[in-house]
Design a protein around this motif. Structure first.
Motif, PDB file in Angstrom:
ATOM      1  N   SER A  37       8.498 120.046   2.314  1.00 53.33           N
ATOM      2  CA  SER A  37       8.229 120.884   0.966  1.00 53.33           C
ATOM      3  C   SER A  37       8.042 122.175   1.230  1.00 53.33           C
ATOM      4  O   SER A  37       8.753 123.191   0.489  1.00 53.33           O
ATOM      5  CB  SER A  37       7.243 120.272  -0.143  1.00 53.33           C
ATOM      6  OG  SER A  37       5.984 120.607   0.447  1.00 53.33           O
ATOM      7  N   PHE A  38       7.211 122.569   2.143  1.00 54.01           N
ATOM      8  CA  PHE A  38       6.913 123.999   2.474  1.00 54.01           C
ATOM      9  C   PHE A  38       8.056 124.699   3.091  1.00 54.01           C
ATOM     10  O   PHE A  38       8.416 125.641   2.443  1.00 54.01           O
ATOM     11  CB  PHE A  38       5.598 123.943   3.729  1.00 54.01           C
ATOM     12  CG  PHE A  38       4.300 124.076   3.156  1.00 54.01           C
ATOM     13  CD1 PHE A  38       3.818 125.150   2.782  1.00 54.01           C
ATOM     14  CD2 PHE A  38       3.491 122.866   3.400  1.00 54.01           C
ATOM     15  CE1 PHE A  38       2.486 125.061   2.284  1.00 54.01           C
ATOM     16  CE2 PHE A  38       2.305 122.557   2.846  1.00 54.01           C
ATOM     17  CZ  PHE A  38       1.946 123.832   2.506  1.00 54.01           C
ATOM     18  N   VAL A  39       8.963 123.959   3.874  1.00 53.08           N
ATOM     19  CA  VAL A  39      10.068 124.560   4.422  1.00 53.08           C
ATOM     20  C   VAL A  39      11.100 124.951   3.420  1.00 53.08           C
ATOM     21  O   VAL A  39      11.837 126.033   3.188  1.00 53.08           O
ATOM     22  CB  VAL A  39      10.634 124.078   5.475  1.00 53.08           C
ATOM     23  CG1 VAL A  39      11.997 124.647   6.034  1.00 53.08           C
ATOM     24  CG2 VAL A  39       9.654 123.760   6.560  1.00 53.08           C
ATOM     25  N   LEU A  40      11.196 123.861   2.525  1.00 54.68           N
ATOM     26  CA  LEU A  40      12.473 123.946   1.489  1.00 54.68           C
ATOM     27  C   LEU A  40      11.599 125.211   0.289  1.00 54.68           C
ATOM     28  O   LEU A  40      12.991 125.732   0.018  1.00 54.68           O
ATOM     29  CB  LEU A  40      12.118 122.607   0.553  1.00 54.68           C
ATOM     30  CG  LEU A  40      13.190 121.437   1.399  1.00 54.68           C
ATOM     31  CD1 LEU A  40      12.923 120.113   0.752  1.00 54.68           C
ATOM     32  CD2 LEU A  40      14.473 121.713   1.392  1.00 54.68           C
ATOM     33  N   LYS A  41      10.706 125.001  -0.060  1.00 55.85           N
ATOM     34  CA  LYS A  41      10.332 126.100  -0.788  1.00 55.85           C
ATOM     35  C   LYS A  41      10.365 127.653  -0.134  1.00 55.85           C
ATOM     36  O   LYS A  41      10.657 128.316  -0.949  1.00 55.85           O
ATOM     37  CB  LYS A  41       8.620 126.081  -1.373  1.00 55.85           C
ATOM     38  CG  LYS A  41       8.593 124.784  -2.275  1.00 55.85           C
ATOM     39  CD  LYS A  41       7.153 124.832  -2.747  1.00 55.85           C
ATOM     40  CE  LYS A  41       6.896 123.599  -3.502  1.00 55.85           C
ATOM     41  NZ  LYS A  41       5.514 123.428  -4.131  1.00 55.85           N
ATOM     42  N   LYS A  42      10.144 127.663   0.890  1.00 58.18           N
ATOM     43  CA  LYS A  42      10.196 128.890   1.660  1.00 58.18           C
ATOM     44  C   LYS A  42      11.588 129.448   1.713  1.00 58.18           C
ATOM     45  O   LYS A  42      12.004 130.530   1.485  1.00 58.18           O
ATOM     46  CB  LYS A  42       9.425 128.793   3.111  1.00 58.18           C
ATOM     47  CG  LYS A  42       9.661 130.187   3.800  1.00 58.18           C
ATOM     48  CD  LYS A  42       8.895 131.106   3.199  1.00 58.18           C
ATOM     49  CE  LYS A  42       8.778 132.295   3.998  1.00 58.18           C
ATOM     50  NZ  LYS A  42       7.920 133.425   3.715  1.00 58.18           N
ATOM     51  N   MET A  43      12.711 128.373   1.931  1.00 54.95           N
ATOM     52  CA  MET A  43      13.898 128.778   2.134  1.00 54.95           C
ATOM     53  C   MET A  43      14.522 129.213   0.581  1.00 54.95           C
ATOM     54  O   MET A  43      15.251 130.074   0.467  1.00 54.95           O
ATOM     55  CB  MET A  43      14.847 127.417   2.618  1.00 54.95           C
ATOM     56  CG  MET A  43      14.517 127.057   3.938  1.00 54.95           C
ATOM     57  SD  MET A  43      15.229 125.587   4.464  1.00 54.95           S
ATOM     58  CE  MET A  43      17.018 125.880   4.199  1.00 54.95           C
ATOM     59  N   SER A  44      13.855 128.434  -0.504  1.00 54.99           N
ATOM     60  CA  SER A  44      14.378 128.891  -1.693  1.00 54.99           C
ATOM     61  C   SER A  44      13.794 130.366  -2.056  1.00 54.99           C
ATOM     62  O   SER A  44      14.380 131.088  -2.667  1.00 54.99           O
ATOM     63  CB  SER A  44      13.750 127.816  -2.756  1.00 54.99           C
ATOM     64  OG  SER A  44      13.876 128.267  -4.075  1.00 54.99           O
ATOM     65  N   LEU A  45      12.437 130.547  -1.954  1.00 55.14           N
ATOM     66  CA  LEU A  45      11.919 131.960  -2.047  1.00 55.14           C
ATOM     67  C   LEU A  45      12.705 132.944  -1.394  1.00 55.14           C
ATOM     68  O   LEU A  45      12.780 134.090  -1.952  1.00 55.14           O
ATOM     69  CB  LEU A  45      10.546 131.972  -1.729  1.00 55.14           C
ATOM     70  CG  LEU A  45       9.758 131.018  -2.556  1.00 55.14           C
ATOM     71  CD1 LEU A  45       8.458 130.899  -2.090  1.00 55.14           C
ATOM     72  CD2 LEU A  45       9.531 131.614  -4.153  1.00 55.14           C
ATOM     73  N   ILE A  46      13.221 132.766  -0.198  1.00 57.57           N
ATOM     74  CA  ILE A  46      14.011 133.761   0.467  1.00 57.57           C
ATOM     75  C   ILE A  46      15.310 134.312  -0.119  1.00 57.57           C
ATOM     76  O   ILE A  46      15.694 135.202  -0.413  1.00 57.57           O
ATOM     77  CB  ILE A  46      14.005 133.265   1.926  1.00 57.57           C
ATOM     78  CG1 ILE A  46      12.785 133.369   2.718  1.00 57.57           C
ATOM     79  CG2 ILE A  46      15.276 134.065   2.670  1.00 57.57           C
ATOM     80  CD1 ILE A  46      12.934 132.709   4.250  1.00 57.57           C
ATOM     81  N   ARG A  47      15.899 132.897  -0.579  1.00 53.60           N
ATOM     82  CA  ARG A  47      17.284 133.045  -1.334  1.00 53.60           C
ATOM     83  C   ARG A  47      16.943 133.775  -2.550  1.00 53.60           C
ATOM     84  O   ARG A  47      17.915 134.702  -3.140  1.00 53.60           O
ATOM     85  CB  ARG A  47      17.822 131.690  -1.624  1.00 53.60           C
ATOM     86  CG  ARG A  47      18.465 130.961  -0.475  1.00 53.60           C
ATOM     87  CD  ARG A  47      18.420 129.533  -0.626  1.00 53.60           C
ATOM     88  NE  ARG A  47      18.911 128.926  -1.922  1.00 53.60           N
ATOM     89  CZ  ARG A  47      19.897 128.197  -2.153  1.00 53.60           C
ATOM     90  NH1 ARG A  47      20.685 127.918  -1.290  1.00 53.60           N
ATOM     91  NH2 ARG A  47      20.058 127.700  -3.631  1.00 53.60           N
ATOM     92  N   ILE A  48      15.850 133.622  -3.118  1.00 58.27           N
ATOM     93  CA  ILE A  48      15.750 134.169  -4.672  1.00 58.27           C
ATOM     94  C   ILE A  48      15.229 135.568  -4.342  1.00 58.27           C
ATOM     95  O   ILE A  48      16.017 136.749  -4.995  1.00 58.27           O
ATOM     96  CB  ILE A  48      14.590 133.414  -5.498  1.00 58.27           C
ATOM     97  CG1 ILE A  48      14.967 132.202  -5.592  1.00 58.27           C
ATOM     98  CG2 ILE A  48      14.079 134.425  -6.565  1.00 58.27           C
ATOM     99  CD1 ILE A  48      16.113 132.008  -6.826  1.00 58.27           C
TER     100      ILE A  48
END
Length: 322
Positions: A37-48
């Motif tokens: 989940s840490f990596v998924l959230k990080k990837m999402s925040l970068i995209r946003i």
């Protein structure tokens, strides 16, 4: 009488070992989901951030429109459910340090989806993480010292624990009112300290809620009379998780996973171990060898988390990444 006592002791030993194995499996499964989940959230925040939305670190909630963030949240939710269940079967002092495995999972996935290949230092960190976790499993308590919700309530009335909680709440209030506003965007420790303190409170509340559910499932009618206590504990858990989620998102948005993950693990694990040691006093039944072994195992996992994260090639803020 002697035969009956022997049979009861054998059954109790078998039950304790069975509960320990269940708790261990649930804890490892939890680490896999939470680390992912840490990596998924990080990837999402970068995209946003790349889309021009107001950053989470600046108070924005653009990540709520991204499916990947919700998938990461769902993954963390599953991990937390497994973690909560693990607290029902094994001591908190064992389950919490095993969170180092989530650091290992996070580092492995981050190396593939965020930062490229693992370097030699990170590979050494992976080995040390497994070694430290193994040492912890071998030396930390495997039997519960608190069996009922009422016993837990008597334990949390310990003056030392009350003083410890007062200090934690004072630090939280100070961060919320002052340090978070003026220093949270510059120092990762500020938001992560708040998350860790709230997390240690969550663990104690989860333990109480788990005991209540376990006792009620076992037919303890006395706990039915105090069902409102379980509801209060559930409310505390929900509120604490929401606070952690908010400030952890801020930290992940402002700083890279290589900074957030190890600091969060060390702070959260340390505070939770202290709180658990005060409340459950599991260390009193540990031999000197096991105490030394547990301390060594913890320091090995701490070293491993820093090796896994602090020597990455792009150990920079997301501000520089986007």
């Amino acid at each position: 009488m002697t035969m009956n006592s022997t049979v009861k002791n054998i059954n109790a030993t078998f039950t304790n070992k069975n509960n320990f194995c269940i708790g261990l499996i649930l804890s490892i499964s939890s680490s896999v989901f939470i680390g992912s989940s840490f990596v998924l959230k990080k990837m999402s925040l970068i995209r946003i951030g790349r889309r021009g939305h107001l950053r989470a670190g600046a108070g924005g909630f653009g990540y709520l429109t991204d499916w990947m963030w919700w998938f990461g949240l769902l993954t963390m939710g599953v991990g937390e459910m497994f973690n909560f269940a693990a607290y029902m079967f094994a001591p908190a002092s064992l389950i919490t340090p095993l969170g180092a495995l989530s650091v290992l999972v996070s580092a492995l996935l981050a190396s593939k989806f965020l930062n490229g290949n693992l370097n030699n230092i990170e590979k050494m960190g992976c080995l040390l993480c497994v070694l430290g976790s193994t040492i912890l499993v071998l030396h930390l308590p495997k039997e519960e010292q608190t069996q009922t919700l009422h016993e837990l309530f008597s334990r949390i009335q310990n003056p030392v624990f009350i003083d410890f909680m007062n200090v934690e709440l004072l630090v939280c209030f100070t961060i919320f009112c002052y340090f978070g506003t003026f220093h949270g965007t510059k120092h990762a420790t500020v938001y992560l300290m708040l998350c860790s303190i709230v997390g240690s409170i969550t663990v104690i509340a989860c333990k109480g809620l788990g005991l209540a559910i376990k006792n009620i499932a076992g037919g303890d009618l006395q706990d039915f009379q105090n069902i409102w206590v379980s509801l209060v504990l559930l409310l505390i858990v929900i509120v604490c998780i929401c606070i952690q989620m908010n400030y952890l998102n801020k930290a992940l948005d402002l700083f890279s996973t290589s900074v957030v993950t190890p600091i969060y693990y060390v702070l959260f694990t340390t505070l939770t171990i202290i709180a658990s040691a005060i409340v459950f006093e599991e260390w009193k039944n540990m031999s000197d060898i096991n105490i030394v072994g547990a301390i060594c195992g913890f320091f090995v996992t701490v070293i491993a988390t820093f090796l896994l994260n602090m020597f990455k090639d792009n150990n920079k803020s997301v501000v520089n990444e986007t």
